[in-house]
Design a protein around this motif. Structure first.
Motif, PDB file in Angstrom:
ATOM      1  N   SER A 147     -23.578  90.605  41.019  1.00 49.69           N
ATOM      2  CA  SER A 147     -22.161  90.844  41.300  1.00 49.69           C
ATOM      3  C   SER A 147     -21.510  91.641  40.183  1.00 49.69           C
ATOM      4  CB  SER A 147     -21.436  89.507  41.485  1.00 49.69           C
ATOM      5  OG  SER A 147     -21.973  88.777  42.575  1.00 49.69           O
ATOM      6  N   HIS A 170     -14.343  91.058  50.813  1.00 54.00           N
ATOM      7  CA  HIS A 170     -15.095  89.806  50.648  1.00 54.00           C
ATOM      8  C   HIS A 170     -14.698  88.793  51.718  1.00 54.00           C
ATOM      9  CE1 HIS A 170     -11.617  87.508  49.126  1.00 54.00           C
ATOM     10  NE2 HIS A 170     -11.230  88.678  48.635  1.00 54.00           N
ATOM     11  N   GLY A 179     -18.625  84.168  47.863  1.00 56.33           N
ATOM     12  CA  GLY A 179     -17.507  85.105  47.848  1.00 56.33           C
ATOM     13  C   GLY A 179     -16.776  85.114  46.532  1.00 56.33           C
ATOM     14  N   MET A 182     -18.353  87.336  43.630  1.00 54.28           N
ATOM     15  CA  MET A 182     -17.985  88.755  43.652  1.00 54.28           C
ATOM     16  C   MET A 182     -16.537  88.956  43.225  1.00 54.28           C
ATOM     17  SD  MET A 182     -20.244  91.129  44.512  1.00 54.28           S
ATOM     18  CE  MET A 182     -19.491  92.452  45.445  1.00 54.28           C
ATOM     19  N   ASP A 200      -8.041  93.069  46.358  1.00 55.08           N
ATOM     20  CA  ASP A 200      -9.114  92.510  47.178  1.00 55.08           C
ATOM     21  C   ASP A 200      -8.582  92.225  48.571  1.00 55.08           C
ATOM     22  OD1 ASP A 200      -8.823  89.177  47.389  1.00 55.08           O
ATOM     23  OD2 ASP A 200      -7.772  90.089  45.684  1.00 55.08           O
ATOM     24  N   THR A 222     -18.380  96.030  47.845  1.00 52.36           N
ATOM     25  CA  THR A 222     -18.605  94.829  48.643  1.00 52.36           C
ATOM     26  C   THR A 222     -20.079  94.427  48.596  1.00 52.36           C
ATOM     27  OG1 THR A 222     -18.161  93.826  50.802  1.00 52.36           O
ATOM     28  CG2 THR A 222     -19.001  96.091  50.817  1.00 52.36           C
ATOM     29  N   THR A 223     -20.397  93.359  49.302  1.00 50.01           N
ATOM     30  CA  THR A 223     -21.756  92.822  49.324  1.00 50.01           C
ATOM     31  C   THR A 223     -22.638  93.619  50.285  1.00 50.01           C
ATOM     32  OG1 THR A 223     -21.033  91.231  50.998  1.00 50.01           O
ATOM     33  CG2 THR A 223     -21.037  90.482  48.710  1.00 50.01           C
TER      34      THR A 223
END
Length: 332
Positions: A147, A170, A179, A182, A200, A222-223
């Motif tokens: 992250s 997220h 979540g 991150m 965010d 983002t992921t």
């Protein structure tokens, strides 16, 4: 002279790769290609999905340009992309999306860059299937280190390129632990780059905002799964996967690639649009410090895109893949 590994790929890959290498030759770009391949075609020929020779070439050259590779859905080998990303810790998937004059879209004024974490999340490959119960579990692995790395990369890019804002997408309201990792990592990176505005957004709201008012976004981070979905959404805003670039970047290696599929249904017919791979190659040139050459080719590409007749069929034109490349070369 830069030695670069060239991976033509499957389907339309060899056609669009040739278009790019022809344009580079015409522009006298100081790149020497070292061709190696991977994927279904290579497996059919040699029994190897990712040949050892390709891995050695990547480890030696540290930079590669890669065409689309066929990955069977729901069966067979795992994605070549995922394998390379995890093996070489190419943790940044970088996808610019910008509206271009000549490419008709519903929007104007979009100029954003998406940073997707490339090695973790639901694509970690950590899955368990209980055949007795008929239950499949896929683990969404998020780490503090991963992250921090992707969030800092997004902020560092924003600072280097004069970007004003970084937005984290997220789901920390539901995924309380993963979540929040991150979210905390981005807040930490934001303190290092106080000149960059940080915000965010919950992922579902982010999707709505991107469709409703995409011009408000600058750099997005983002992921892995969210990034996979958002990057294609962003591509759709500016003309589709055929016109956007992509890169997989780590601390010691970078693989630049067209983000669309291998389109085996039109392979060998001269219908493929090489713009996405060309723009990925231009990202590669900037990465290598060849900014003037990248800008020269970009101007020729943009000039060609302004004349629909000179483009491939997907952009409303009548040119073949090679003719489109010739049209770009004529403007160099």
């Amino acid at each position: 002279m830069h030695l670069v590994t060239l991976i033509p790929g499957d389907g339309i890959g060899p056609e669009i790769t040739k278009a790019v290498t022809d344009i580079f030759a015409a522009a006298q770009v100081p790149v020497q290609w070292e061709e190696q391949n991977a994927g279904q075609t290579t497996f059919d020929q040699s029994g190897e999905l990712i040949p050892t020779a390709l891995l050695k070439s990547l480890e030696k050259n540290k930079v590669a340009l890669k065409g689309p590779i066929t990955t069977p859905v729901g069966k067979g080998f795992r994605s070549i992309n995922v394998t390379l990303r995890q093996k070489y810790d190419l943790y940044q998937n970088v996808r610019p999306s910008k509206t271009t004059a000549g490419i008709k879209t519903r929007y104007e004024g979009i100029d954003l860059v998406l940073f997707r974490e490339n090695t973790e999340g639901l694509y970690s490959g950590l899955e368990v299937y209980d055949e007795r119960l008929g239950i499949a579990d896929s683990f969404n692995r998020i780490t503090v280190e991963g992250s921090r790395k992707i969030c800092r990369a997004a902020f560092a890019y924003a600072a280097k390129h004069g970007r004003k804002k970084v937005t984290l997408a997220h789901k920390a309201n539901i995924l309380k632990m993963a979540g929040t990792l991150m979210l905390n990592a981005c807040k930490e990176a934001a303190t290092e780059f106080p000149q960059i505005v940080f915000e965010d957004k919950i992922i579902d709201n982010m999707c709505m905002q991107l469709v409703n008012k995409p011009e408000q976004f600058d750099v997005v981070v983002t992921t892995n799964l969210f990034g996979d979905i958002l990057s294609d959404l962003c591509a759709g805003l500016v003309g589709g996967l055929g016109v956007v670039a992509g890169a997989n970047i780590g601390d010691h290696m970078a693989v630049f690639e067209a983000v669309h599929g291998s389109a085996p249904d039109i392979a060998g017919q001269g219908k493929a649009n090489p713009t996405a791979l060309l723009r990925s190659a231009l990202m590669m040139l900037h990465y290598l410090g060849e900014h003037a050459k990248a800008d020269q080719i970009e101007k020729a590409l943009e000039s060609t895109l302004l004349n629909q007749e000179e483009c491939t069929g997907d952009l409303g034109g009548k040119a073949s893949t090679s003719q489109f490349a010739q049209n770009i070369m004529a403007k160099l």
